[in-house]
Design a protein around this motif. Structure first.
Motif, PDB file in Angstrom:
ATOM      1  N   ALA A 281       0.555  -1.258   0.281  1.00 53.42           N
ATOM      2  CA  ALA A 281       0.148  -0.152  -0.107  1.00 53.42           C
ATOM      3  C   ALA A 281       0.378   1.182  -0.147  1.00 53.42           C
ATOM      4  N   ARG A 282       2.261   1.681   0.887  1.00 52.21           N
ATOM      5  CA  ARG A 282       2.595   2.536   0.881  1.00 52.21           C
ATOM      6  C   ARG A 282       3.293   2.604  -0.372  1.00 52.21           C
ATOM      7  N   GLU A 283       3.920   1.609  -0.955  1.00 48.43           N
ATOM      8  CA  GLU A 283       4.601   2.065  -1.615  1.00 48.43           C
ATOM      9  C   GLU A 283       4.004   2.400  -3.328  1.00 48.43           C
ATOM     10  N   PHE A 284       2.884   2.041  -3.493  1.00 44.77           N
ATOM     11  CA  PHE A 284       1.525   2.549  -4.709  1.00 44.77           C
ATOM     12  C   PHE A 284       1.154   3.872  -3.959  1.00 44.77           C
ATOM     13  N   ALA A 285       1.002   4.208  -2.242  1.00 50.11           N
ATOM     14  CA  ALA A 285       0.370   5.542  -2.529  1.00 50.11           C
ATOM     15  C   ALA A 285       1.319   6.426  -2.785  1.00 50.11           C
ATOM     16  N   VAL A 286       2.744   6.131  -2.885  1.00 46.75           N
ATOM     17  CA  VAL A 286       3.690   6.933  -2.755  1.00 46.75           C
ATOM     18  C   VAL A 286       3.917   6.952  -4.669  1.00 46.75           C
ATOM     19  N   ALA A 287       4.074   6.613  -5.505  1.00 50.12           N
ATOM     20  CA  ALA A 287       3.660   6.254  -6.701  1.00 50.12           C
ATOM     21  C   ALA A 287       2.623   7.164  -7.690  1.00 50.12           C
ATOM     22  N   GLU A 288       1.430   6.982  -6.591  1.00 51.60           N
ATOM     23  CA  GLU A 288      -0.101   7.443  -6.875  1.00 51.60           C
ATOM     24  C   GLU A 288       0.124   8.916  -7.476  1.00 51.60           C
ATOM     25  N   THR A 289       0.827   9.187  -5.777  1.00 54.95           N
ATOM     26  CA  THR A 289       1.473  10.686  -5.259  1.00 54.95           C
ATOM     27  C   THR A 289       2.624  11.129  -6.593  1.00 54.95           C
TER      28      THR A 289
END
Lengths: 287, 311, 492
Positions: free
Chosen positions: C112-120
């Motif tokens: 989740a965190r990795e995807f959140a950072v990528a999304e941002t």
């Protein structure tokens, strides 16, 4: 000399009143032997426009009727149909002696009763209370879309027409329907029956005439929220192109193949669903 | 005591507006997502230390316990950059003992008077307790409002009693404890805040809790009261101070409360004349985190508190 | 009627820098590849176009990655793979399909965190939102729909559901991963196979998501992702193998799709624009309403189709609401999307920023009164300060057109009827907000408002169990809940 009977001038049922086409035009209606029966109003886009106005006026009141009340009114339509069943069958046979006219009338009456029983039930089957993960109460209700344009099939001039009208008005929509061009007379009678069925004027508006006159306007009229059409491919294309202008919903019954109007699945919940919008409301749960 | 005209809760809430529980809890949940690091964290920790009303409110309190509390309030840690606390908070009988140690310092003496924590004593008894604490040297009086009267709809009585205590305080600062857990709803907390503020003086406090019930200061009731203070200020220009008390045990919690102050009332309330923490264990954790920030090493709790045992 | 609260405009609060939050950048790695190919038949495949385009981070205008440009041949290959996968996938038991979806949900939660950072990084939204909203809710959508896969008969009383075939899905740039989840999860649960196209500016998380599909062991061809711009989308819409087109995006493109598909008998669902009315009555909990208004229009920089972009305030509380809104705006933090304390991040693209600027200019020139807090915007990147317009009339462009940015138009009303009339004065009907303390009024307003979602005393809430979609020109079909499921199936 025997008494000359009084012939009826066919009029369209629009806004609860009986009208001639605003264009002043008619077309000849002949029986299966080719004999003149009467002149049928040749409605044009102006009549459609007027019908839309009438349907829009009637819409909020009809939608706000209690489901029970709508059910009773639909049942009253069935009662009125039954009382004129022979006349309706004769009207069907007039242009199509091979039609199973009495069977069609009986089916139309039974279909009306079927929908009368749906008015206070579809909501509890299609709506929902949704278990969201935040402290909110969340529920989905089914609301009528608004104004529905209907292009009825050429065949089954009573059963086809009613089968398309009923699922729309069951939930509180109002309709503008163009009847069969070749067999318009049952729609004229239907108007007279609806007029004495406690159905508020404007809920069902019945036009006669040609698709060439009505279809383009029905497709593009911004106030209509959906078009329900028994239509061939080129008609479907034209309707969809017009509907795109205002993101109108379209529901088609392809007319390339014959439609079995007597079939069980020619009626029911999922026909009603075509003309519903799901509305979801959120509210916090707190003190 | 002169009796005022009745005040109805219904008309008061209609005047000041309601509070939506879920909405306010969503608002404060955002404070928890703030990330306070480095210099801003050190600043917040020191600010929080300076806002602590270091509290002991136990039946077994002795002059000796109060003496060690006072010394800790004056010098929370060897590090001279760590400030004194705002005050100590003790029972009235112990005020004079605290006074001996704190006279002349910046640390104020707050005392819970008015038959704390229930307030269920005759008004005359409560007022004489206030006067005694004031004459023994209390700088601040923490009173409890009559929750029973509030819930019974006798709002004017509640307000009149606060006014009477205020008068008994003389020049001493007053803190009105709403005991939010007994008022139960945010609507009641907001209404009680206004009821109190309308008879308080600039610099007086409204305070969440006694610390003696199961639920004490929360970010939610803190937010309701901060918003009441803000609305009252915008309406009247009177600056009322705020004191959450009970249940704030960690530095992390204290910083979340400070974020609420910063984002609701702004810079003018970020000082100990406008905001306090009523707490006993909080100071230990604040100091512990300050030492961690300075040394970079996580600290064991027992270095910072006699009470936390040696495990 | 509540007494009008005194409101001394001279008095102010100071939201200064006495205690400032230090930058708190999220440092978890995003693991973004320098280049992404297409995902066809379970494999990353170089585009036959041999072309890639740059994806730019709106937060700092730096290149994030290179994204493959799918041409017609690539789209054909994706449909061929989806068509080939359909018979087996659609005949698999619902329970087995559900297990894949559960796996996907879990794998997404793991990362989740990795995807959140990528999304941002790729899209510019604040990390707080991608971390606390986009990614967890995306995972929740997979988990929710996983459970439907073996219960389809319960979704349509008296009938059951059958898959449609290959569905083409085109998603927007405002919630890249979440919209992917909204589209994919119900379609797969119902037994369809998919060709999906992410938005041109936000393809990174969709391509990262393909590695989750591989890890989950999803059979090749069940989900194919082709990246590109408008032409790629057109190729999908036109593809003869598509049984259905599901689109989320602008009303203009939605109308184009509906027109284009005329006569094909393909199913369509459209989730289009909005110009929602957020209606505040005088008895509302004002502070929570202000918070809801802020959440309604500044969430995701206002890049939300259901944003509460038209605020209708009852006249008696209009001054108080405006004053509190202005105060609230002063401590909204605009800036680096990766900073954990950022409330408003970057505008998704230069093109979108220019559109917002143009509409705001029109608001000023048409005579509305503009309010913007003093805030320092980063020098690089696409940023726009949160903006309020008061004295707006219904004829102003800012009250009619979807701005899709952090810009709120404030209008007033006196009676409930006037509020409803003004709320209806738009071709859109996606969402609406109502703020009042009176229960019966909430239900009345909710009944009257022509909108697919009505938020009462809240705003911008989403849940996989809650159907979402519009009335009128906001599109048709629903996503989420039982009702959304039915749009990915034939009722048989």
């Amino acid at each position: 000399m025997s008494r000359l009977p009084i012939t009826k001038t066919p009029k369209c049922f629009l806004g609860g009143a009986f009208i001639r086409s605003e264009s002043g035009r008619v077309y000849e209606h002949k029986d299966s032997a080719g004999a003149f029966v009467c002149n049928i109003p040749l409605c044009t886009r102006k009549d459609l426009r007027n019908a839309v106005e009438a349907a829009a006026k009637a819409g909020p009141g009809w939608a706000k009727r209690s489901a029970y009340n709508r059910g009773q009114i639909l049942y009253r339509i069935a009662e009125m149909l039954e009382s004129r069943a022979d006349e309706l069958a004769a009207a069907i046979s007039l242009t199509n002696p091979n039609a199973a006219a009495s069977r069609e009338v009986r089916a139309a009456i039974d279909r009306t009763v079927h929908y009368a029983g749906w008015t206070d039930k579809y909501e509890s089957l299609l709506g929902s209370v949704n278990p969201v993960s935040t402290p909110h109460f969340n529920f989905t209700v089914m609301e009528p879309m608004g104004l529905i344009g209907i292009l009825a099939p050429e065949e089954s001039p009573l059963l086809g027409l009613l089968s398309m009208i009923l699922p729309a008005i069951t939930s509180g929509n109002t309709v503008i329907a163009l009847a069969s061009h070749g067999e318009p007379y049952p729609s004229i009678l239907l108007g007279e029956i609806l007029a004495v069925s406690d159905l508020p004027g404007g809920v069902v508006n019945l036009l006669t005439g040609t698709r060439a006159d009505i279809l383009p306007t029905m497709a593009t009229h911004a106030h209509l929220r959906a078009v329900y059409a028994a239509a061939n491919k080129s008609e479907r294309t034209e309707i969809q192109q017009g509907a795109a202008e205002h993101v109108k919903r379209t529901v088609f019954l392809p007319s390339e193949k014959p439609i079995d109007w007597f079939a069980d699945d020619a009626q029911g919940l999922y026909h009603i669903r075509h003309f519903l919008e799901a509305k979801t409301t959120w509210h916090p749960v707190g003190v | 005591m002169a009796r005022s005209n009745p005040i109805s809760l219904r008309s008061l809430i209609s005047e000041i507006g309601p509070v939506d529980q879920v909405g306010i809890e969503e608002r404060v949940a955002k404070y928890i997502t703030r990330s306070i690091k480095k210099a801003s964290k050190v600043q917040a920790l020191k600010l929080a230390v300076s806002m602590v009303d270091l509290t002991t409110l136990e039946g077994k309190d002795t002059p000796g316990k109060v003496a060690s509390l006072c010394l800790k309030a004056l010098h929370p840690h060897d590090d001279p950059s760590i400030p004194s606390t705002a005050a100590v908070c003790v029972y009235p009988r112990l005020v004079k003992h605290a006074k001996k140690l704190l006279r002349g310092s910046s640390v104020k003496i707050a005392s819970v008077a008015t038959a704390f924590p229930s307030g269920q004593a005759p008004l005359a008894t409560r007022l004489s307790e206030v006067r005694a604490a004031v004459s023994d040297g209390a700088d601040e009086i923490d009173m409890v409002i009559s929750r029973g009267a509030f819930l019974a709809g006798e709002l004017a009585l509640v307000q009149d009693e606060i006014a009477a205590v205020r008068d008994a305080c003389g020049k001493t600062t007053l803190k009105a404890i709403l005991e939010t857990s007994e008022l139960e709803t945010y609507d009641n907390i907001r209404a009680a805040s206004f009821l109190a503020m309308r008879v308080l003086r600039p610099g007086d406090f409204i305070k969440t809790s006694t610390g003696k019930t199961s639920s004490n200061a929360t970010l939610g009731n803190n937010q309701v009261m901060l918003e009441a203070i803000r609305d009252f200020y915008l309406e009247t220009g009177t600056e009322i101070a705020m004191k959450p008390a009970g249940g704030i045990r960690t530095a992390k919690q204290a910083i979340q409360f400070l974020i609420a102050v910063k984002e609701t009332l702004g810079d003018a309330w970020l000082n100990n004349a406008h905001y306090r923490f009523g707490a006993s264990a909080l100071l230990n954790d604040l100091v512990r985190q300050l030492v961690k920030e300075k040394t970079g090493a996580y600290q064991a709790p027992y270095t910072f508190s006699e009470a936390s045992g040696s495990y | 009627m509540p007494a009008k609260r005194p409101n001394n405009p001279a008095r102010e609060l100071l939201f200064g820098d006495l205690w400032e939050y230090d930058p708190a950048p999220e440092t978890a790695p995003a693991h973004i590849a320098p280049r992404y190919d297409l995902f066809i038949n379970g494999q990353f495949t170089a585009p036959k176009s041999k072309k890639w385009f740059d994806s730019i981070s709106p937060g700092n205008e730096q290149k994030v990655s290179e994204i493959a440009l799918a041409n017609e041949v690539d789209v054909n290959a994706a449909f061929a793979a989806a068509s080939a996968a359909f018979p087996k996938w659609s005949k698999a038991s619902g329970a087995e399909r559900g297990k894949y979806l559960y796996r996907i949900a879990r794998l997404l939660q793991d990362r989740a965190r990795e995807f959140a950072v990528a999304e941002t990084i790729d899209g510019g939204k604040p990390i707080r939102e991608s971390r606390d909203f986009d990614v967890p809710v995306a995972a929740a959508h997979f988990f929710y729909h996983a459970g439907w896969a073996d219960k389809l008969a319960y979704a349509a009383p008296g009938r059951t559901l059958a898959p449609l075939g290959v569905v083409g899905q085109i998603i927007p740039w405002n919630f890249p991963l979440l919209m992917l989840a909204w589209k994919i999860a119900p379609a797969l649960a119902c037994g369809n196979t998919i060709v999906l196209k992410p938005a041109e500016t936000t393809s990174v998380t969709a391509m990262k998501f393909c590695s989750i599909l591989q890890d989950a062991g999803l059979p090749p061809g069940v989900l194919n992702i082709v990246t590109g711009a408008g032409d790629t989308g057109t190729n999908i819409v036109h593809h003869p193998a598509a049984a259905k087109i599901a689109f989320t995006g602008s009303t203009t493109i939605g109308k184009f799709i509906q027109r284009t598909l005329a006569g094909t008998d393909k199913r369509i669902t459209l989730e289009l624009g909005g110009k929602a009315a957020n209606i505040v009555f005088e008895d509302a909990p004002i502070d929570q309403a202000v918070e809801g208004i802020v959440n309604g229009i500044f969430f995701n920089q206002g890049h939300v189709c259901c944003a509460g972009s038209r605020l209708l305030v009852q006249e008696s509380v209009a001054d108080e609401v405006l004053r509190k809104l202005k105060m609230r705006l002063r401590h909204l933090r605009v800036g680096d999307p990766l900073d954990k304390n950022t409330d408003i991040g970057a505008i998704n693209s230069r093109k979108q920023l220019e559109k917002i600027q143009e509409l705001v200019k029109s608001g000023v020139s048409e005579g509305a009164e503009i309010h913007q807090p003093a805030c320092k915007l980063p020098k690089r990147g696409f940023y726009f300060a949160p903006t309020l317009f008061s004295n707006v009339s219904l004829s102003h462009r800012i009250a009619r057109e979807e701005i899709f940015g952090p810009v709120l138009s404030i209008l007033t009303f006196r009676t409930p009827e006037e509020a409803i009339e003004k709320a209806h004065n738009t071709p859109y009907g996606l969402s609406a907000g109502v703020w009042t303390d009176k229960g019966s009024r909430i239900l009345k307003m909710s009944t009257e408002l022509k909108a697919g979602v009505v938020w009462a005393n809240t705003y911008n809430k989403f849940d996989p169990a809650s159907p979402f979609g519009g009335y009128k020109e906001s599109g048709f079909g629903r996503e989420g809940g039982k009702q959304g499921l039915l749009d990915y199936a034939q009722i048989v």
